[in-house]
Design a protein around this motif. Structure first.
Motif, mmCIF file in Angstrom:
data_model
loop_
_atom_site.group_PDB
_atom_site.id
_atom_site.type_symbol
_atom_site.label_atom_id
_atom_site.label_comp_id
_atom_site.label_asym_id
_atom_site.label_seq_id
_atom_site.Cartn_x
_atom_site.Cartn_y
_atom_site.Cartn_z
ATOM 1 N N LEU A 1 28.147 27.811 20.808
ATOM 2 C CA LEU A 1 27.108 28.698 21.309
ATOM 3 C C LEU A 1 25.954 27.877 21.876
ATOM 4 C CD1 LEU A 1 26.950 31.354 18.458
ATOM 5 C CD2 LEU A 1 28.086 31.544 20.666
ATOM 6 N N TRP A 2 25.226 28.500 22.787
ATOM 7 C CA TRP A 2 24.039 27.893 23.378
ATOM 8 C C TRP A 2 22.825 28.741 23.047
ATOM 9 C CZ3 TRP A 2 23.914 23.357 26.252
ATOM 10 C CH2 TRP A 2 25.165 22.777 26.488
ATOM 11 N N PHE A 3 21.692 28.086 22.812
ATOM 12 C CA PHE A 3 20.465 28.773 22.441
ATOM 13 C C PHE A 3 19.331 28.337 23.361
ATOM 14 C CE2 PHE A 3 23.096 28.673 18.707
ATOM 15 C CZ PHE A 3 22.926 29.931 18.162
ATOM 16 N N LEU A 4 18.424 29.262 23.595
ATOM 17 C CA LEU A 4 17.227 28.984 24.369
ATOM 18 C C LEU A 4 16.192 28.383 23.424
ATOM 19 C CD1 LEU A 4 16.368 29.885 27.401
ATOM 20 C CD2 LEU A 4 14.788 31.311 26.146
ATOM 21 N N VAL A 5 15.651 27.226 23.781
ATOM 22 C CA VAL A 5 14.641 26.546 22.972
ATOM 23 C C VAL A 5 13.411 26.322 23.840
ATOM 24 C CG1 VAL A 5 14.081 24.452 21.670
ATOM 25 C CG2 VAL A 5 16.402 25.403 21.566
ATOM 26 N N VAL A 6 12.268 26.771 23.330
ATOM 27 C CA VAL A 6 11.001 26.597 24.030
ATOM 28 C C VAL A 6 10.236 25.469 23.351
ATOM 29 C CG1 VAL A 6 8.798 27.685 24.605
ATOM 30 C CG2 VAL A 6 10.915 29.005 24.733
ATOM 31 N N VAL A 7 9.795 24.503 24.148
ATOM 32 C CA VAL A 7 8.967 23.402 23.661
ATOM 33 C C VAL A 7 7.546 23.693 24.138
ATOM 34 C CG1 VAL A 7 8.582 20.917 23.675
ATOM 35 C CG2 VAL A 7 10.928 21.819 23.872
ATOM 36 N N PHE A 8 6.621 23.777 23.188
ATOM 37 C CA PHE A 8 5.241 24.112 23.520
ATOM 38 C C PHE A 8 4.446 22.857 23.873
ATOM 39 C CE2 PHE A 8 6.536 27.548 20.574
ATOM 40 C CZ PHE A 8 6.430 28.607 21.444
ATOM 41 N N THR A 9 3.377 23.045 24.652
ATOM 42 C CA THR A 9 2.501 21.927 24.996
ATOM 43 C C THR A 9 1.710 21.510 23.773
ATOM 44 O OG1 THR A 9 0.755 23.427 25.723
ATOM 45 C CG2 THR A 9 2.268 22.623 27.414
ATOM 46 N N GLY A 10 1.227 20.298 23.824
ATOM 47 C CA GLY A 10 0.402 19.778 22.742
ATOM 48 C C GLY A 10 1.223 19.067 21.685
ATOM 49 N N ILE A 11 0.547 18.209 20.971
ATOM 50 C CA ILE A 11 1.159 17.406 19.923
ATOM 51 C C ILE A 11 0.452 17.733 18.610
ATOM 52 C CG2 ILE A 11 1.642 15.043 19.153
ATOM 53 C CD1 ILE A 11 3.027 15.711 21.793
ATOM 54 N N ASP A 12 1.230 17.936 17.530
ATOM 55 C CA ASP A 12 0.608 18.206 16.239
ATOM 56 C C ASP A 12 0.131 16.901 15.593
ATOM 57 O OD1 ASP A 12 2.775 16.977 14.949
ATOM 58 O OD2 ASP A 12 3.712 18.859 14.357
ATOM 59 N N ALA A 13 -0.470 17.002 14.416
ATOM 60 C CA ALA A 13 -1.033 15.836 13.729
ATOM 61 C C ALA A 13 0.024 14.776 13.424
ATOM 62 C CB ALA A 13 -1.724 16.278 12.442
ATOM 63 N N GLY A 14 1.279 15.196 13.299
ATOM 64 C CA GLY A 14 2.365 14.258 13.024
ATOM 65 C C GLY A 14 2.971 13.653 14.266
ATOM 66 N N GLY A 15 2.401 13.968 15.430
ATOM 67 C CA GLY A 15 2.905 13.412 16.678
ATOM 68 C C GLY A 15 4.104 14.147 17.251
ATOM 69 N N MET A 16 4.360 15.357 16.766
ATOM 70 C CA MET A 16 5.523 16.126 17.214
ATOM 71 C C MET A 16 5.069 17.331 18.029
ATOM 72 S SD MET A 16 8.019 14.455 15.795
ATOM 73 C CE MET A 16 9.411 15.534 15.821
ATOM 74 N N GLN A 17 5.974 17.808 18.900
ATOM 75 C CA GLN A 17 5.732 19.045 19.638
ATOM 76 C C GLN A 17 6.386 20.190 18.880
ATOM 77 O OE1 GLN A 17 7.021 17.533 23.658
ATOM 78 N NE2 GLN A 17 5.452 18.990 24.270
ATOM 79 N N ASP A 18 5.707 21.337 18.878
ATOM 80 C CA ASP A 18 6.226 22.547 18.246
ATOM 81 C C ASP A 18 7.294 23.152 19.150
ATOM 82 O OD1 ASP A 18 6.439 24.650 16.441
ATOM 83 O OD2 ASP A 18 4.673 25.697 17.198
ATOM 84 N N VAL A 19 8.378 23.642 18.542
ATOM 85 C CA VAL A 19 9.440 24.303 19.295
ATOM 86 C C VAL A 19 9.733 25.660 18.674
ATOM 87 C CG1 VAL A 19 10.512 22.130 19.989
ATOM 88 C CG2 VAL A 19 11.375 23.314 17.985
ATOM 89 N N TYR A 20 10.273 26.552 19.498
ATOM 90 C CA TYR A 20 10.749 27.848 19.017
ATOM 91 C C TYR A 20 12.178 28.016 19.504
ATOM 92 C CZ TYR A 20 11.035 32.728 17.796
ATOM 93 O OH TYR A 20 11.409 33.904 17.220
#
Length: 85
Positions: A4-23
């Protein structure tokens, strides 16, 4: 077993741990990458996806990129192994 394939959204900005938030959208999911790409580029579907993001976060989020990701990679994301793009 079908992949299966899923849609993944990567949001702008970097959190305190240096990672980008995804949904990760678990619904809909797609049987091919092409189906996912078509949905990601469909203006009607885009409004639905943004509505879901607003309902989850309470406000619109700035999107950095939208990806179509195979199930195996989504499972890695969920386990916290990250998303390398």
């Amino acid at each position: 077993m079908a992949n299966l394939w899923f849609l993944v959204v990567v949001f702008t900005g970097i959190d305190a741990g240096g990672m980008q938030d995804v949904y990760v959208f678990d619904s809909p999911n797609f049987s091919t990458k092409n189906e996912c790409v078509l949905s990601a580029n469909d203006p009607v579907d885009q409004r639905i996806y943004m509505g879901k993001i607003i309902s989850v976060y309470g406000f619109p989020r700035m999107v950095d990129k939208v990806l179509c990701v195979p199930e195996k990679k989504v499972n890695e994301i969920i386990k916290g192994e990250g998303l390398q793009v």
